[in-house]
Design an enzyme around this catalytic site. Sequence first.
Site, PDB file in Angstrom:
ATOM      1  N   ASN A 116      89.905  57.415 -14.616  1.00  0.00           N
ATOM      2  CA  ASN A 116      89.114  58.344 -14.483  1.00  0.00           C
ATOM      3  C   ASN A 116      87.661  58.373 -15.137  1.00  0.00           C
ATOM      4  OD1 ASN A 116      91.159  59.299 -12.953  1.00  0.00           O
ATOM      5  ND2 ASN A 116      91.818  61.392 -14.256  1.00  0.00           N
ATOM      6  N   HIS A 148      88.544  52.185 -16.412  1.00  0.00           N
ATOM      7  CA  HIS A 148      86.988  51.615 -15.360  1.00  0.00           C
ATOM      8  C   HIS A 148      85.960  52.308 -16.002  1.00  0.00           C
ATOM      9  CE1 HIS A 148      90.906  51.414 -12.311  1.00  0.00           C
ATOM     10  NE2 HIS A 148      91.199  50.387 -13.740  1.00  0.00           N
ATOM     11  N   ALA A 264      99.418  69.213 -11.812  1.00  0.00           N
ATOM     12  CA  ALA A 264      99.357  67.881 -13.165  1.00  0.00           C
ATOM     13  C   ALA A 264      98.994  69.632 -13.780  1.00  0.00           C
ATOM     14  CB  ALA A 264      99.016  67.322 -13.390  1.00  0.00           C
TER      15      ALA A 264
HETATM   16  C1  BV8 Z   1      90.201  43.650  -9.850  1.00  0.00           C
HETATM   17  C2  BV8 Z   1      85.968  52.778 -10.494  1.00  0.00           C
HETATM   18  C3  BV8 Z   1      89.929  40.521 -10.358  1.00  0.00           C
HETATM   19  C4  BV8 Z   1      84.988  52.480 -10.143  1.00  0.00           C
HETATM   20  C5  BV8 Z   1      88.195  52.517  -9.651  1.00  0.00           C
HETATM   21  C6  BV8 Z   1      97.260  43.119  -7.197  1.00  0.00           C
HETATM   22  C7  BV8 Z   1      97.695  43.816  -6.186  1.00  0.00           C
HETATM   23  C8  BV8 Z   1      97.143  44.523  -4.612  1.00  0.00           C
HETATM   24  C9  BV8 Z   1      95.892  44.718  -5.113  1.00  0.00           C
HETATM   25  C10 BV8 Z   1      95.600  43.997  -6.530  1.00  0.00           C
HETATM   26  C11 BV8 Z   1      96.189  43.286  -7.824  1.00  0.00           C
HETATM   27  N1  BV8 Z   1      95.240  42.735  -8.327  1.00  0.00           N
HETATM   28  C12 BV8 Z   1      94.152  43.449  -7.983  1.00  0.00           C
HETATM   29  C13 BV8 Z   1      93.857  43.514  -6.826  1.00  0.00           C
HETATM   30  C14 BV8 Z   1      92.596  43.690  -6.316  1.00  0.00           C
HETATM   31  C15 BV8 Z   1      92.276  45.706  -6.583  1.00  0.00           C
HETATM   32  C16 BV8 Z   1      92.959  46.610  -6.289  1.00  0.00           C
HETATM   33  O1  BV8 Z   1      93.952  46.620  -7.001  1.00  0.00           O
HETATM   34  N2  BV8 Z   1      92.796  47.394  -4.522  1.00  0.00           N
HETATM   35  C17 BV8 Z   1      93.788  48.356  -4.295  1.00  0.00           C
HETATM   36  C18 BV8 Z   1      92.972  49.174  -3.614  1.00  0.00           C
HETATM   37  C19 BV8 Z   1      95.063  47.273  -3.547  1.00  0.00           C
HETATM   38  N3  BV8 Z   1      91.518  46.108  -7.826  1.00  0.00           N
HETATM   39  C20 BV8 Z   1      91.348  45.786  -8.672  1.00  0.00           C
HETATM   40  O2  BV8 Z   1      89.819  44.639  -8.189  1.00  0.00           O
HETATM   41  C21 BV8 Z   1      90.388  45.478  -9.929  1.00  0.00           C
HETATM   42  N4  BV8 Z   1      90.069  44.504 -10.157  1.00  0.00           N
HETATM   43  O3  BV8 Z   1      91.939  42.908  -9.740  1.00  0.00           O
HETATM   44  O4  BV8 Z   1      90.266  42.447 -10.507  1.00  0.00           O
HETATM   45  C22 BV8 Z   1      89.788  40.142 -10.752  1.00  0.00           C
HETATM   46  C23 BV8 Z   1      90.297  39.447 -12.784  1.00  0.00           C
HETATM   47  C24 BV8 Z   1      89.707  38.729 -13.678  1.00  0.00           C
HETATM   48  C25 BV8 Z   1      88.330  38.440 -13.077  1.00  0.00           C
HETATM   49  C26 BV8 Z   1      87.802  38.847 -12.309  1.00  0.00           C
HETATM   50  C27 BV8 Z   1      88.312  40.163 -10.762  1.00  0.00           C
HETATM   51  C28 BV8 Z   1      89.499  46.899 -10.567  1.00  0.00           C
HETATM   52  C29 BV8 Z   1      90.257  47.417  -9.806  1.00  0.00           C
HETATM   53  C30 BV8 Z   1      89.540  48.650 -10.688  1.00  0.00           C
HETATM   54  C31 BV8 Z   1      87.907  49.442  -9.042  1.00  0.00           C
HETATM   55  N5  BV8 Z   1      87.497  50.430 -10.175  1.00  0.00           N
HETATM   56  N6  BV8 Z   1      87.072  53.160 -10.040  1.00  0.00           N
HETATM   57  C32 BV8 Z   1      84.370  54.049  -9.081  1.00  0.00           C
HETATM   58  O5  BV8 Z   1      85.812  55.133  -9.536  1.00  0.00           O
HETATM   59  O6  BV8 Z   1      83.486  54.415  -8.228  1.00  0.00           O
HETATM   60  S1  BV8 Z   1      89.892  52.606  -9.075  1.00  0.00           S
HETATM   61  C33 BV8 Z   1      89.638  54.217  -8.411  1.00  0.00           C
HETATM   62  O7  BV8 Z   1      90.363  54.065  -7.555  1.00  0.00           O
HETATM   63  C34 BV8 Z   1      89.838  55.086  -9.653  1.00  0.00           C
HETATM   64  O8  BV8 Z   1      88.953  54.193 -11.435  1.00  0.00           O
HETATM   65  C35 BV8 Z   1      91.257  54.478  -9.297  1.00  0.00           C
HETATM   66  O9  BV8 Z   1      92.406  53.635 -10.497  1.00  0.00           O
HETATM   67  C36 BV8 Z   1      91.939  54.466  -7.960  1.00  0.00           C
HETATM   68  C37 BV8 Z   1      92.221  56.010  -7.588  1.00  0.00           C
HETATM   69  O10 BV8 Z   1      93.794  55.865  -7.670  1.00  0.00           O
HETATM   70  P1  BV8 Z   1      94.038  57.244  -8.163  1.00  0.00           P
HETATM   71  O11 BV8 Z   1      92.828  58.022  -9.433  1.00  0.00           O
HETATM   72  O12 BV8 Z   1      95.305  57.123  -8.166  1.00  0.00           O
HETATM   73  O13 BV8 Z   1      93.614  58.202  -7.329  1.00  0.00           O
HETATM   74  P2  BV8 Z   1      93.715  58.561  -5.485  1.00  0.00           P
HETATM   75  O14 BV8 Z   1      93.243  59.018  -5.042  1.00  0.00           O
HETATM   76  O15 BV8 Z   1      94.551  57.234  -4.565  1.00  0.00           O
HETATM   77  O16 BV8 Z   1      95.143  59.173  -6.204  1.00  0.00           O
HETATM   78  C38 BV8 Z   1      95.896  59.991  -5.798  1.00  0.00           C
HETATM   79  C39 BV8 Z   1      97.135  60.752  -6.372  1.00  0.00           C
HETATM   80  O17 BV8 Z   1      97.107  62.366  -7.204  1.00  0.00           O
HETATM   81  C40 BV8 Z   1      97.670  61.103  -5.284  1.00  0.00           C
HETATM   82  O18 BV8 Z   1      99.166  60.500  -5.387  1.00  0.00           O
HETATM   83  C41 BV8 Z   1      97.611  62.097  -5.012  1.00  0.00           C
HETATM   84  O19 BV8 Z   1      98.913  62.827  -4.674  1.00  0.00           O
HETATM   85  C42 BV8 Z   1      98.027  63.202  -6.440  1.00  0.00           C
HETATM   86  N7  BV8 Z   1      97.613  64.415  -6.553  1.00  0.00           N
HETATM   87  C43 BV8 Z   1      96.850  64.880  -6.332  1.00  0.00           C
HETATM   88  N8  BV8 Z   1      96.376  66.640  -6.286  1.00  0.00           N
HETATM   89  C44 BV8 Z   1      96.937  66.412  -7.877  1.00  0.00           C
HETATM   90  C45 BV8 Z   1      97.666  64.873  -8.424  1.00  0.00           C
HETATM   91  N9  BV8 Z   1      98.642  65.091  -8.330  1.00  0.00           N
HETATM   92  C46 BV8 Z   1      98.743  65.780  -9.995  1.00  0.00           C
HETATM   93  N10 BV8 Z   1      97.788  66.827  -9.581  1.00  0.00           N
HETATM   94  C47 BV8 Z   1      97.505  67.009  -8.444  1.00  0.00           C
HETATM   95  N11 BV8 Z   1      96.739  68.584  -8.555  1.00  0.00           N
END
Ligand code: BV8
Length: 285
Positions: A116, A148, A264
């Site tokens: 976050n 992040h 949570a």
């Molecule tokens: C990189 C900052 C390479 C910005 C963010 C391997 C496999 C597949 C893809 C990849 C891989 N490796 C890399 C990738 C690509 C990519 C990636 O992962 N893509 C995904 C979409 C497939 N990763 C990257 O690009 C990373 N960089 O790999 O670089 C590299 C390496 C070396 C040199 C050069 C390049 C960078 C990733 C970071 C991106 N930045 N944030 C901003 O915020 O503006 S990511 C951002 O999205 C958040 O920080 C967080 O990480 C993500 C969101 O996910 P969650 O936090 O889980 O939120 P979400 O809404 O998805 O889910 C919420 C959950 O909460 C749900 O499950 C829900 O049920 C639950 N929930 C709801 N209410 C509650 C609850 N739980 C509890 N209580 C509640 N009340």
Amino acid sequence: MEQTRRADRTLSMHDLHEIDQARRLLDSARGILILTGAGVSAESGVPTFRGPDGLWKSHRPEALATPEAFQADPRLVWEWYGWRKERVGACRPNAAHAAIARLTLRNADARLVTQNVDGLHELALEEAVSEGNFPGDSAARAAPIRLHGSLFRTRCTGCDNRTSDRHPVEAKSEASLPRCRKCAALLRPDVVWFGEGLDPEILRQAMERAETAEVCLVVGTSGLVHPAASLPLLTRESGGVVVEVNPESTPLTAIAVSSIRGRAGQILPRLLTVESEPSRNRVVD
Ligand code: BV8
Ligand code: ZN
């Protein structure tokens, strides 16, 4: 006691059993890694990424949180970050943030790694420190590892100067966008965008914690964004166990010994109350 029973009713016997089992694991753990995502801030009113409120002006977060989007239209991207800063700026930490803050302050073996950028974990830590008398160094030691970045910091696209910045964003025109005081180049939010590597030192610290933790407690993440989502895998591969708290199942549910279906803010106070901390590391108030 009435309070507890009323809340319990919403939690099934199965959930209560899962919570007890998870508490036992956390109690005896020598090393706890807590990994959080947007879900831990949902009850504070912060929009999650994939939840119904994740979309902004029909833009998907993954589309805006990229260097390409900023290159193409820095005014639009800054308008989005300005909207999020304002929205998050009005939010307060919830009971989940508070429970995590107290655990990491009391237990030197528990560390928080968060995806976050909303700063609510940091606010909860400040509040817990002001409420309870923890030894001076505990706040620094308990500071979350931010994978992040932060909405409330900027980075210069010219000289890479990084500063904290809680000011509202003026994104009416490109001319109004924030600029570096040192070199006048355009500033950008100090966050990690998709396709950008994480800070190597921060990633090393997080991976080290994942490898040495006996329990990885995963809270409120969809487990889809990497490398964050691979940290629980590292714990399991190093002989530890994964406990998940999420109202829904995720790809991480498959590797969790316990996956608690709940919010949570409801579950974590039950999971992380003082009694659950191992006596050997308890810091005496
Ligand atoms: C990189 C900052 C390479 C910005 C963010 C391997 C496999 C597949 C893809 C990849 C891989 N490796 C890399 C990738 C690509 C990519 C990636 O992962 N893509 C995904 C979409 C497939 N990763 C990257 O690009 C990373 N960089 O790999 O670089 C590299 C390496 C070396 C040199 C050069 C390049 C960078 C990733 C970071 C991106 N930045 N944030 C901003 O915020 O503006 S990511 C951002 O999205 C958040 O920080 C967080 O990480 C993500 C969101 O996910 P969650 O936090 O889980 O939120 P979400 O809404 O998805 O889910 C919420 C959950 O909460 C749900 O499950 C829900 O049920 C639950 N929930 C709801 N209410 C509650 C609850 N739980 C509890 N209580 C509640 N009340
Ligand atoms: Zn500069």
